[in-house]
Design a protein around this motif. Structure first.
Motif, PDB file in Angstrom:
ATOM      1  N   GLY A  29      35.410  14.091  71.665  1.00  0.00           N
ATOM      2  CA  GLY A  29      35.157  13.611  70.307  1.00  0.00           C
ATOM      3  C   GLY A  29      34.830  14.732  69.350  1.00  0.00           C
ATOM      4  N   GLU A  31      35.899  17.833  69.683  1.00  0.00           N
ATOM      5  CA  GLU A  31      37.073  18.697  69.539  1.00  0.00           C
ATOM      6  C   GLU A  31      38.161  18.084  68.667  1.00  0.00           C
ATOM      7  OE1 GLU A  31      36.936  20.619  74.025  1.00  0.00           O
ATOM      8  OE2 GLU A  31      38.310  19.001  73.588  1.00  0.00           O
ATOM      9  N   GLY A  32      38.254  16.779  68.699  1.00  0.00           N
ATOM     10  CA  GLY A  32      39.345  16.118  68.002  1.00  0.00           C
ATOM     11  C   GLY A  32      40.537  15.920  68.927  1.00  0.00           C
ATOM     12  N   PRO A  33      41.571  15.247  68.445  1.00  0.00           N
ATOM     13  CA  PRO A  33      42.734  14.915  69.277  1.00  0.00           C
ATOM     14  C   PRO A  33      43.413  16.144  69.868  1.00  0.00           C
ATOM     15  CG  PRO A  33      42.826  13.771  67.161  1.00  0.00           C
ATOM     16  CD  PRO A  33      41.683  14.743  67.085  1.00  0.00           C
ATOM     17  N   ASP A  61      37.019   6.570  71.475  1.00  0.00           N
ATOM     18  CA  ASP A  61      35.937   6.989  70.589  1.00  0.00           C
ATOM     19  C   ASP A  61      34.618   6.306  70.951  1.00  0.00           C
ATOM     20  OD1 ASP A  61      36.925   4.531  69.751  1.00  0.00           O
ATOM     21  OD2 ASP A  61      36.554   4.926  67.630  1.00  0.00           O
TER      22      ASP A  61
END
Length: 184
Positions: A29, A31-33, A61
């Motif tokens: 979460g 780091e992002g996708p 999420d």
């Protein structure tokens, strides 16, 4: 000694798996996708052998603790926890999940009161009936039992590495062939 001797004092495999899943989800979460922790989380779910509907029920999420298929995921991973803990996270050492997500030192090296079984083995060692014990356990419960029985001195020679065998003079030699969280 088998790993069952410490079962009532320390988290079990399912709890450790959930701890690692929460760690991976939290890091993913942040780091992002497409980040390395998200990829490792995907690898973990692949190892769980989920059916299509079960996989679709997971909201990445949300914490794994609240996943509607949490128990299915844990069931799928508990019999292959070694492979699960061997999942690689890019740019991290091979044993990253063991040391960072499981937190071996904090989970197994913390001061925890020994159980009756640990105290009984300690008594046998102090009486000279047992001089060597081999154990896969990471914890320090046997050492803690001996310290409790003697008022502080454990009288245990913990052996993790070959060089540890050189020390002499302790009433008990404890061979920890999977490692020692206290010594770590």
């Amino acid at each position: 000694l088998g790993s069952g001797i410490s079962r009532d004092r320390l988290p079990g495999v399912r709890e450790l798996i959930l701890k690692v899943l929460v760690f991976l989800q939290t890091q993913a979460g942040a780091e992002g996708p497409g980040g390395p922790h998200g990829k490792a989380l995907e690898d973990a779910l692949d190892k769980a052998n989920l059916r299509q509907g079960e996989r679709a029920a997971i909201e990445f999420d949300e914490s794994p603790e609240s996943w509607p298929v949490k128990d299915v995921v844990l069931d799928g991973l508990q019999n292959q926890y070694a492979d699960f803990l061997d999942i690689r996270v890019d740019n991290h050492p091979a044993d990253y999940l063991v040391w960072e997500a499981v937190d071996v030192r904090g989970t197994y090296g913390a001061a925890i009161d020994p159980d009756c079984e640990h105290l009984c083995i300690g008594i046998l060692a102090l009486e000279g009936a047992v001089t060597e014990v081999a154990s896969p356990n990471w914890d320090g419960l046997l050492e803690g039992a001996l310290a409790e029985l003697t008022g502080g001195s454990t009288g245990v020679q913990v052996v993790v590495l070959p060089g540890d065998l050189r020390a002499h003079g302790c009433p008990l030699t404890l061979l920890k062939f999977h490692g020692c969280a206290v010594c770590a």
